[in-house]
Motif scaffolding. Structure first.
Motif, mmCIF file in Angstrom:
data_model
loop_
_atom_site.group_PDB
_atom_site.id
_atom_site.type_symbol
_atom_site.label_atom_id
_atom_site.label_comp_id
_atom_site.label_asym_id
_atom_site.label_seq_id
_atom_site.Cartn_x
_atom_site.Cartn_y
_atom_site.Cartn_z
ATOM 1 N N LEU A 65 6.990 55.909 -3.708
ATOM 2 C CA LEU A 65 6.225 54.810 -3.109
ATOM 3 C C LEU A 65 4.810 54.724 -3.671
ATOM 4 O O LEU A 65 4.338 53.641 -4.024
ATOM 5 C CB LEU A 65 6.173 54.967 -1.588
ATOM 6 C CG LEU A 65 7.472 54.755 -0.827
ATOM 7 C CD1 LEU A 65 7.280 55.076 0.645
ATOM 8 C CD2 LEU A 65 7.971 53.331 -0.992
ATOM 9 N N PHE A 71 2.101 51.723 -3.881
ATOM 10 C CA PHE A 71 1.649 51.610 -2.497
ATOM 11 C C PHE A 71 0.367 52.421 -2.307
ATOM 12 O O PHE A 71 0.176 53.449 -2.944
ATOM 13 C CB PHE A 71 2.705 52.176 -1.536
ATOM 14 C CG PHE A 71 3.826 51.246 -1.207
ATOM 15 C CD1 PHE A 71 3.954 50.697 0.065
ATOM 16 C CD2 PHE A 71 4.784 50.911 -2.150
ATOM 17 C CE1 PHE A 71 4.988 49.850 0.378
ATOM 18 C CE2 PHE A 71 5.822 50.065 -1.850
ATOM 19 C CZ PHE A 71 5.935 49.534 -0.583
ATOM 20 N N GLY A 75 -0.354 52.047 3.203
ATOM 21 C CA GLY A 75 0.824 51.194 3.047
ATOM 22 C C GLY A 75 2.111 52.004 3.003
ATOM 23 O O GLY A 75 3.128 51.605 3.576
ATOM 24 N N GLU A 78 2.995 53.187 6.570
ATOM 25 C CA GLU A 78 3.566 52.105 7.370
ATOM 26 C C GLU A 78 4.981 51.769 6.912
ATOM 27 O O GLU A 78 5.864 51.540 7.734
ATOM 28 C CB GLU A 78 2.677 50.863 7.284
ATOM 29 C CG GLU A 78 1.372 51.005 8.021
ATOM 30 C CD GLU A 78 0.476 49.781 7.881
ATOM 31 O OE1 GLU A 78 0.981 48.703 7.492
ATOM 32 O OE2 GLU A 78 -0.728 49.913 8.160
ATOM 33 N N TYR A 79 5.182 51.732 5.608
ATOM 34 C CA TYR A 79 6.505 51.422 5.069
ATOM 35 C C TYR A 79 7.518 52.480 5.498
ATOM 36 O O TYR A 79 8.638 52.153 5.882
ATOM 37 C CB TYR A 79 6.426 51.326 3.545
ATOM 38 C CG TYR A 79 7.685 50.808 2.907
ATOM 39 C CD1 TYR A 79 7.983 49.453 2.914
ATOM 40 C CD2 TYR A 79 8.578 51.671 2.285
ATOM 41 C CE1 TYR A 79 9.132 48.969 2.324
ATOM 42 C CE2 TYR A 79 9.739 51.205 1.695
ATOM 43 C CZ TYR A 79 10.004 49.849 1.712
ATOM 44 O OH TYR A 79 11.158 49.378 1.140
ATOM 45 N N ASN A 82 8.356 52.042 9.252
ATOM 46 C CA ASN A 82 9.174 50.876 9.582
ATOM 47 C C ASN A 82 10.558 50.880 8.934
ATOM 48 O O ASN A 82 11.479 50.272 9.458
ATOM 49 C CB ASN A 82 8.433 49.594 9.181
ATOM 50 C CG ASN A 82 7.152 49.414 9.960
ATOM 51 O OD1 ASN A 82 7.023 49.873 11.085
ATOM 52 N ND2 ASN A 82 6.189 48.750 9.345
ATOM 53 N N ASN A 83 10.703 51.538 7.786
ATOM 54 C CA ASN A 83 11.950 51.460 7.018
ATOM 55 C C ASN A 83 12.480 52.834 6.636
ATOM 56 O O ASN A 83 12.976 53.021 5.523
ATOM 57 C CB ASN A 83 11.727 50.651 5.732
ATOM 58 C CG ASN A 83 11.173 49.292 5.997
ATOM 59 O OD1 ASN A 83 11.688 48.565 6.825
ATOM 60 N ND2 ASN A 83 10.104 48.938 5.300
ATOM 61 N N VAL A 87 14.628 53.667 3.189
ATOM 62 C CA VAL A 87 13.922 54.392 2.140
ATOM 63 C C VAL A 87 14.724 55.621 1.729
ATOM 64 O O VAL A 87 14.865 55.908 0.535
ATOM 65 C CB VAL A 87 12.501 54.792 2.613
ATOM 66 C CG1 VAL A 87 11.845 55.728 1.643
ATOM 67 C CG2 VAL A 87 11.650 53.560 2.820
#
Length: 111
Positions: A65, A71, A75, A78-79, A82-83, A87
């Motif tokens: 990432l 990223f 970021g 957070e990514y 949320n995912n 990932v």
């Protein structure tokens, strides 16, 4: 039948082994450990970090990432939050494609 090499899976990796795997300084690994909650290496009585294979997978995700996708640390956090399942699945696909690429490169060199 030809002899097949088996992958040796270790239970724990030392900080030195991890820094060699990712070709980074130990300070960067320690920094990511503080920044990302998903990194939880165990520490022995001396205080040395021992990374599990799950920690190694999480580091691969973080490096993918931050370094490859560009990223920011915020970021990437957070990514991941949320995912997380997406990932991890994407990282498994990336790992299998890298193994396939290595196999094909070796095959091409032998021809």
């Amino acid at each position: 039948m030809p002899y097949k090499e088996r992958d040796i899976n270790k239970m724990y990796y030392t900080m030195g082994e991890v820094t060699e795997m990712f070709n980074v300084n130990a300070s960067q690994i320690r920094f990511y450990e503080k920044e990302f909650d998903i990194l939880q290496p165990k520490k022995n009585k001396k205080g040395n970090r021992l990374f599990t294979p799950e920690d190694i997978e999480n580091l691969k995700i973080i490096f993918n990432l931050v370094d490859e996708k560009g990223f920011t640390l915020k970021g990437a956090k957070e990514y991941l939050k949320n995912n997380k399942s997406d990932v991890k699945e994407n990282q498994k696909i990336i790992d299998s494609l890298e193994k396939l690429k290595g196999f094909l490169v070796n095959l091409a060199q032998e021809l």
